[in-house]
Design a protein around this motif. Structure first.
Motif, mmCIF file in Angstrom:
data_model
loop_
_atom_site.group_PDB
_atom_site.id
_atom_site.type_symbol
_atom_site.label_atom_id
_atom_site.label_comp_id
_atom_site.label_asym_id
_atom_site.label_seq_id
_atom_site.Cartn_x
_atom_site.Cartn_y
_atom_site.Cartn_z
ATOM 1 N N THR A 237 0.845 -1.232 0.024
ATOM 2 C CA THR A 237 0.261 0.436 -0.350
ATOM 3 C C THR A 237 0.702 1.340 -0.246
ATOM 4 O OG1 THR A 237 0.109 0.165 2.301
ATOM 5 C CG2 THR A 237 -1.934 -1.019 1.503
ATOM 6 N N ILE A 238 0.041 2.693 -0.397
ATOM 7 C CA ILE A 238 0.511 3.427 -0.481
ATOM 8 C C ILE A 238 1.492 3.925 1.085
ATOM 9 C CG2 ILE A 238 -0.199 4.905 -2.204
ATOM 10 C CD1 ILE A 238 -1.633 6.680 0.255
ATOM 11 N N HIS A 239 1.012 3.525 2.196
ATOM 12 C CA HIS A 239 1.383 3.157 3.091
ATOM 13 C C HIS A 239 3.139 2.848 4.085
ATOM 14 C CE1 HIS A 239 -2.602 5.050 5.358
ATOM 15 N NE2 HIS A 239 -3.282 4.048 3.799
ATOM 16 N N ASP A 240 2.745 1.512 3.006
ATOM 17 C CA ASP A 240 3.857 0.998 3.037
ATOM 18 C C ASP A 240 5.448 1.971 2.646
ATOM 19 O OD1 ASP A 240 2.767 -1.852 4.182
ATOM 20 O OD2 ASP A 240 2.304 -1.800 2.767
ATOM 21 N N ARG B 54 12.153 9.505 -6.816
ATOM 22 C CA ARG B 54 11.936 8.293 -5.386
ATOM 23 C C ARG B 54 10.977 7.902 -4.898
ATOM 24 N NH1 ARG B 54 12.756 10.981 0.538
ATOM 25 N NH2 ARG B 54 14.058 9.044 1.511
ATOM 26 N N ILE B 55 9.650 8.204 -4.958
ATOM 27 C CA ILE B 55 8.999 7.696 -5.013
ATOM 28 C C ILE B 55 7.984 6.400 -5.544
ATOM 29 C CG2 ILE B 55 6.434 8.014 -4.118
ATOM 30 C CD1 ILE B 55 6.963 10.522 -2.687
ATOM 31 N N ILE B 56 8.351 7.070 -7.013
ATOM 32 C CA ILE B 56 7.779 6.127 -8.216
ATOM 33 C C ILE B 56 9.238 4.373 -8.026
ATOM 34 C CG2 ILE B 56 7.750 6.016 -10.224
ATOM 35 C CD1 ILE B 56 7.142 8.958 -10.561
ATOM 36 N N ALA B 57 9.577 5.022 -7.988
ATOM 37 C CA ALA B 57 10.918 4.405 -7.794
ATOM 38 C C ALA B 57 11.059 3.049 -7.190
ATOM 39 C CB ALA B 57 12.418 4.511 -7.423
ATOM 40 N N LYS B 58 10.420 3.504 -5.491
ATOM 41 C CA LYS B 58 10.144 2.676 -4.748
ATOM 42 C C LYS B 58 9.057 1.877 -4.759
ATOM 43 C CE LYS B 58 12.162 1.852 -1.395
ATOM 44 N NZ LYS B 58 13.255 0.937 -0.974
ATOM 45 N N LEU C 82 8.967 -2.494 -4.603
ATOM 46 C CA LEU C 82 8.072 -3.545 -4.001
ATOM 47 C C LEU C 82 7.369 -3.413 -5.426
ATOM 48 C CD1 LEU C 82 7.824 -0.671 -1.134
ATOM 49 C CD2 LEU C 82 9.187 -3.080 -1.173
ATOM 50 N N GLY C 83 6.790 -3.489 -6.064
ATOM 51 C CA GLY C 83 5.680 -3.974 -7.261
ATOM 52 C C GLY C 83 4.437 -3.344 -6.965
ATOM 53 N N TYR C 84 4.570 -2.426 -6.415
ATOM 54 C CA TYR C 84 3.234 -1.711 -6.187
ATOM 55 C C TYR C 84 2.286 -1.694 -7.259
ATOM 56 C CZ TYR C 84 -0.572 2.276 -4.836
ATOM 57 O OH TYR C 84 -1.560 2.608 -4.883
ATOM 58 N N GLN C 85 1.055 -2.263 -7.042
ATOM 59 C CA GLN C 85 -0.259 -1.683 -8.224
ATOM 60 C C GLN C 85 -1.293 -0.779 -7.754
ATOM 61 O OE1 GLN C 85 -1.742 -6.354 -9.159
ATOM 62 N NE2 GLN C 85 0.179 -5.909 -11.351
ATOM 63 N N ARG C 86 -1.834 -0.311 -7.938
ATOM 64 C CA ARG C 86 -2.896 0.843 -7.182
ATOM 65 C C ARG C 86 -4.163 0.298 -7.688
ATOM 66 N NH1 ARG C 86 -3.241 6.572 -10.476
ATOM 67 N NH2 ARG C 86 -4.676 6.480 -9.021
ATOM 68 N N ASN C 87 -4.823 0.775 -6.626
ATOM 69 C CA ASN C 87 -6.062 -0.334 -6.449
ATOM 70 C C ASN C 87 -7.557 0.485 -7.429
ATOM 71 O OD1 ASN C 87 -8.606 -1.151 -5.801
ATOM 72 N ND2 ASN C 87 -8.131 -2.150 -3.345
#
Length: 345
Positions: free
Chosen positions: A7-10, A39-43, A47-52
């Protein structure tokens, strides 16, 4: 860490920044500096973040999802229409949920409730043969959910539809048989409370009238136009005290089973009885004799209906109603209507 649960919180915790900043960065907000954004997009990518997207859309009170209700997916016309719907919806940024009523009013009503539970933005519907009560569509109107009829429709005020000219198609099919020499033409109709079958029937009668042939209600056979109905209609027709030399069936399914029953009875198509169907099912071109039929361009109808519905969704409360689009349908002449000719071996 499971990438599906990131999540964005992680991301915020790992970077030691506010969640709101992460959210703005992922939404490309100008309030976040380019350095922080990168920096945020790279992280997030690491982490393999996918938007809900579902949650995001629900916050905006939309799901970018269309509901579709058809009588039977197995019918060539409806599968073609669904292909047109899905391709167009995809290009316009919408997903599709498909339901089938199986020609049952109760199931159609249940389909509407299912689509409402899934919070669809709009509905495309071709009604069942049982549909005479329209309360479930009035429910959509009250919730301000736009819907568009295609092929089979209801005469409900302030609704839109994409159709063919069923009157003209019925007229063309019947006139074709008359031109080929038929003088006593049976009509296998669907339920006449449905506008499409009523209009095809009216076209049939108009062609008879134009060519000075009397309408005989003994030649009207109304049914659900299933395979068994074609057989039953032929048996009733052959029991008449006079000879029939042509059949105009309001769908191909009943037309094809009728031809098979005629063959079993020793009657030759088209030499003894010429036949014209409706909808241009895939099998119509390969049976023997091949079936003359009205071609319904399902893909084009599906595409136009989707474009119309999406335009209404995007216009919100200002969406245009009472918009009716007519798609051209043409007669495809094959062997089953070549009156006086023997079929090929």
């Amino acid at each position: 860490m499971d990438s599906d649960k990131i999540t964005i919180h992680d991301i915020a915790k790992l970077l030691n920044i506010d969640s709101s900043t992460v959210s703005r960065a992922l939404n490309n907000s100008p309030r976040v500096t380019e350095k922080t954004k990168n920096r945020i997009i790279a992280k997030a990518n690491e982490l393999g973040y996918q938007r809900n997207h579902l949650a995001s859309n629900l916050r905006l009170n939309k799901t970018n999802t269309l509901g579709v209700i058809v009588p039977r997916i197995s019918r060539h016309f409806f599968s073609s229409a669904i292909a047109g719907i899905e391709e167009t919806a995809y290009k316009l940024g919408f997903n599709v949920i498909i339901c089938q009523s199986l020609e049952l009013l109760e199931r159609e009503q249940s389909n509407i409730n299912t689509l409402l539970a899934n919070r669809v933005d709009g509905v495309l519907v071709s009604i069942s043969m049982e549909t005479e009560n329209y309360d479930h569509f009035e429910g959509l109107k009250q919730r301000k959910i736009p819907f568009v009829f295609f092929d089979r429709h209801c005469n409900i005020p302030e609704t839109s539809s994409v159709l063919i000219d069923d009157f003209k198609a019925g007229f063309d099919a019947t006139e074709h048989l008359i031109i080929k020499g038929c003088q006593s033409i049976a009509h296998f109709s669907g339920p006449l409370h449905l506008e499409i079958y009523k209009n095809r029937f009216e076209g049939y009668k108009a062609a008879l009238s134009k060519h000075n042939l009397d309408f005989n209600d003994a030649l009207l056979f109304s049914s659900r136009l299933m395979e068994q109905d074609g057989i039953d209609n032929v048996n009733k027709m052959l029991a008449l005290s006079f000879r029939v030399d042509g059949i105009f069936s309001a769908n191909d399914v009943a037309a094809i089973s009728a031809m098979q029953q005629l063959k079993r009875e020793g009657i030759t198509v088209p030499k003894d009885i010429a036949v014209v169907g409706f909808s241009n099912e895939t099998i119509s071109a390969i049976i023997e004799p091949s079936l003359t039929t009205i071609n319904q361009p399902g893909f084009d109808i599906g595409r136009s209906a989707t474009e119309l519905l999406v335009s209404q969704i995007k216009n919100g409360t200002k969406h245009t109603t009472n918009e009716h689009i007519i798609i051209h349908a043409n007669l495809i002449e094959r062997n089953s209507s070549q009156k006086g000719k023997q079929p090929k071996d």
